[in-house]
Design a protein around this motif. Structure first.
Motif, PDB file in Angstrom:
ATOM      1  N   LEU A 208      -7.235  -8.029   3.191  1.00  0.00           N
ATOM      2  CA  LEU A 208      -6.686  -8.154   1.639  1.00  0.00           C
ATOM      3  C   LEU A 208      -7.893  -8.636   0.763  1.00  0.00           C
ATOM      4  N   ALA A 209      -9.179  -8.834   1.268  1.00  0.00           N
ATOM      5  CA  ALA A 209     -10.091  -9.064   0.721  1.00  0.00           C
ATOM      6  C   ALA A 209     -10.827  -7.984  -0.161  1.00  0.00           C
ATOM      7  N   ASP A 210      -9.957  -7.708  -1.421  1.00  0.00           N
ATOM      8  CA  ASP A 210     -10.283  -6.668  -2.247  1.00  0.00           C
ATOM      9  C   ASP A 210     -11.734  -6.817  -3.073  1.00  0.00           C
TER      10      ASP A 210
ATOM     11  N   TYR B 223       0.763   3.664  14.755  1.00  0.00           N
ATOM     12  CA  TYR B 223       0.657   2.635  13.335  1.00  0.00           C
ATOM     13  C   TYR B 223       0.851   3.556  12.219  1.00  0.00           C
ATOM     14  N   LEU B 224       1.083   2.920  11.056  1.00  0.00           N
ATOM     15  CA  LEU B 224       1.170   3.524   9.849  1.00  0.00           C
ATOM     16  C   LEU B 224       0.158   2.613   8.932  1.00  0.00           C
ATOM     17  N   TYR B 225      -0.738   3.120   8.157  1.00  0.00           N
ATOM     18  CA  TYR B 225      -1.837   2.361   7.636  1.00  0.00           C
ATOM     19  C   TYR B 225      -1.523   2.805   6.151  1.00  0.00           C
ATOM     20  N   LEU B 226      -1.612   1.664   5.447  1.00  0.00           N
ATOM     21  CA  LEU B 226      -1.454   1.637   3.992  1.00  0.00           C
ATOM     22  C   LEU B 226      -2.564   1.235   3.342  1.00  0.00           C
TER      23      LEU B 226
ATOM     24  N   ALA C  65       1.884 -13.047   3.538  1.00  0.00           N
ATOM     25  CA  ALA C  65       3.076 -13.617   4.470  1.00  0.00           C
ATOM     26  C   ALA C  65       3.442 -12.490   5.228  1.00  0.00           C
ATOM     27  N   TYR C  66       3.760 -11.330   4.506  1.00  0.00           N
ATOM     28  CA  TYR C  66       4.516 -10.168   5.431  1.00  0.00           C
ATOM     29  C   TYR C  66       3.395  -9.722   6.173  1.00  0.00           C
ATOM     30  N   CYS C  67       1.871  -9.457   5.930  1.00  0.00           N
ATOM     31  CA  CYS C  67       0.969  -9.188   6.992  1.00  0.00           C
ATOM     32  C   CYS C  67       1.173 -10.162   8.070  1.00  0.00           C
ATOM     33  N   PHE C  68       1.093 -11.386   7.895  1.00  0.00           N
ATOM     34  CA  PHE C  68       1.124 -12.464   8.858  1.00  0.00           C
ATOM     35  C   PHE C  68       2.178 -12.282  10.005  1.00  0.00           C
ATOM     36  N   GLN C  69       3.153 -11.899   9.424  1.00  0.00           N
ATOM     37  CA  GLN C  69       4.425 -11.627  10.294  1.00  0.00           C
ATOM     38  C   GLN C  69       4.654 -10.462  10.821  1.00  0.00           C
ATOM     39  N   TYR C  70       3.969  -9.121  10.361  1.00  0.00           N
ATOM     40  CA  TYR C  70       4.270  -7.886  10.835  1.00  0.00           C
ATOM     41  C   TYR C  70       3.137  -7.050  11.266  1.00  0.00           C
ATOM     42  N   ALA C  71       2.176  -7.357  10.655  1.00  0.00           N
ATOM     43  CA  ALA C  71       0.798  -6.430  10.620  1.00  0.00           C
ATOM     44  C   ALA C  71      -0.057  -6.535  11.889  1.00  0.00           C
TER      45      ALA C  71
ATOM     46  N   ILE D 124      -7.792  -2.720   0.108  1.00  0.00           N
ATOM     47  CA  ILE D 124      -7.145  -3.560   0.876  1.00  0.00           C
ATOM     48  C   ILE D 124      -6.369  -2.693   1.844  1.00  0.00           C
ATOM     49  N   TYR D 125      -6.235  -2.916   2.938  1.00  0.00           N
ATOM     50  CA  TYR D 125      -5.336  -2.041   3.879  1.00  0.00           C
ATOM     51  C   TYR D 125      -4.569  -2.898   4.813  1.00  0.00           C
ATOM     52  N   ILE D 126      -3.420  -2.351   5.398  1.00  0.00           N
ATOM     53  CA  ILE D 126      -2.467  -2.961   6.203  1.00  0.00           C
ATOM     54  C   ILE D 126      -2.390  -1.926   7.573  1.00  0.00           C
ATOM     55  N   ALA D 127      -2.258  -2.386   8.640  1.00  0.00           N
ATOM     56  CA  ALA D 127      -2.008  -1.518   9.732  1.00  0.00           C
ATOM     57  C   ALA D 127      -0.613  -2.019  10.438  1.00  0.00           C
ATOM     58  N   LEU D 128       0.648  -1.126  10.289  1.00  0.00           N
ATOM     59  CA  LEU D 128       1.671  -1.686  10.702  1.00  0.00           C
ATOM     60  C   LEU D 128       2.316  -1.039  11.881  1.00  0.00           C
ATOM     61  N   PRO D 129       2.787  -1.534  12.903  1.00  0.00           N
ATOM     62  CA  PRO D 129       3.443  -0.800  13.784  1.00  0.00           C
ATOM     63  C   PRO D 129       4.568   0.255  13.182  1.00  0.00           C
ATOM     64  N   ARG D 130       4.896   1.569  13.737  1.00  0.00           N
ATOM     65  CA  ARG D 130       5.568   2.425  13.059  1.00  0.00           C
ATOM     66  C   ARG D 130       7.161   1.803  12.907  1.00  0.00           C
ATOM     67  N   ASP D 131       7.533   0.979  13.653  1.00  0.00           N
ATOM     68  CA  ASP D 131       8.853   0.468  13.665  1.00  0.00           C
ATOM     69  C   ASP D 131       8.886  -0.959  13.088  1.00  0.00           C
ATOM     70  N   ALA D 132       7.861  -1.259  12.204  1.00  0.00           N
ATOM     71  CA  ALA D 132       7.689  -2.580  11.489  1.00  0.00           C
ATOM     72  C   ALA D 132       8.920  -2.624  10.531  1.00  0.00           C
ATOM     73  N   PRO D 133       9.723  -3.725  10.217  1.00  0.00           N
ATOM     74  CA  PRO D 133      10.654  -3.746   9.181  1.00  0.00           C
ATOM     75  C   PRO D 133      10.188  -3.850   7.818  1.00  0.00           C
TER      76      PRO D 133
END
Length: 286
Positions: free
Chosen positions: A189-191, A228-231, A178-184, A147-156
């Protein structure tokens, strides 16, 4: 000299148009005059007149000039082609015949496939094909479930994302969604989905050595670029050379089964046609 040659076309056109009534009378028509010649090939006024009829609102003089320019270009190239190409290359009629026959065969086969091919492939058929052909489904690259998430560097609340991506609880996975839909900016998340690690490297700016390390250790990584920040978290790993998971090759197997059905259908149809031809006396082999 060029200006003089160009200016003659409006004059020729005017002469043609003012005398057209004579040329198109049924009684005693005079021999038709040509507007251009290349060797023994002539371009006649009647061809240009037909062109002007079809485009009456265009500049007639330019229309005639462009037509003659195109005509002479065609004659020059054809003449050069005839003198350059060999007899086999010039055998256009045979090439057209071969192409027509190939096209008809293709269209018939396509019609046959659309009308009669069964494209439904059961899970059991896929599994049986997989088990019978395991040597054909060895991984060419490392593969992972991740699974991975790409977030803007200034995401809350990035720390919350870091915690949630490492949690195995179903409730935390819902919170992460829910967090990803709001900020990513992007996420997956299809692991249960198997993916080659090279595809991840094209998506995320992660070095090959780091990717291999977290894949083999089924661990988490965090990388970033200017935006971006990638988790990234790897849940499962299959090294190259091992048998690919069934889910990883399922669509490939389905295509292989359908393609074999196509070949079998076409061959069976031609065998049937051959038997009918022999029975009717339409075919003999000497």
């Amino acid at each position: 000299m060029i200006a003089t040659r160009t200016s003659i076309f409006p004059v020729l056109l005017l002469v043609f148009l003012t005398s057209s009534c004579k040329y198109f009378r049924k009684e005693d028509p005079p021999k038709e005059k040509a507007i251009a010649r290349y060797k023994d090939n002539y371009l006649y006024y009647s061809e240009v007149a037909e062109l002007i009829k079809k485009a009456p609102n265009r500049d007639s003089a330019n229309l005639v000039k462009n037509y003659v320019d195109a005509w002479i270009k065609k004659q020059l190239i054809l003449d050069k082609a005839m003198s350059t190409l060999g007899d086999e290359e010039q055998d256009i009629e045979k090439q057209i015949k071969d192409y027509r026959e190939s096209l008809l065969m293709y269209k018939y086969e396509d019609h046959l496939i659309n009308e009669q091919l069964d494209t439904n492939v059961s899970e059991e058929a896929i599994r049986q094909y997989y088990e019978a052909n395991t040597d054909n489904f060895l991984l060419k690259q490392d593969a992972v479930q991740f699974i991975y998430i790409a977030l803007p560097r200034d995401a809350p609340k990035i720390d919350s994302a870091r915690f949630l991506i490492n949690s195995a609880k179903a409730a935390d996975r819902k919170k992460l969604m829910a967090y990803c839909f709001q900020y990513a900016e992007d996420f997956s998340l299809a692991d249960t989905l198997w993916v080659e690690t090279s595809l991840i490297q094209r998506q995320i700016p992660i070095a090959a050595e780091q990717m291999e390390s977290i894949a083999r250790n089924k661990s988490t990584a965090e990388v970033e670029d200017s935006s971006y920040l990638y988790l990234l978290k790897v849940n499962n790993f299959k090294p190259r050379g091992e048998l690919a998971p069934l889910d990883f090759v399922k669509e490939d197997i389905k295509r292989l089964i359908i393609n074999k059905r196509k070949i079998d259908l076409i061959n069976a149809t031609y065998d049937k046609l051959l038997q009918q031809a022999v029975k009717k006396g339409n075919f003999e082999k000497y």
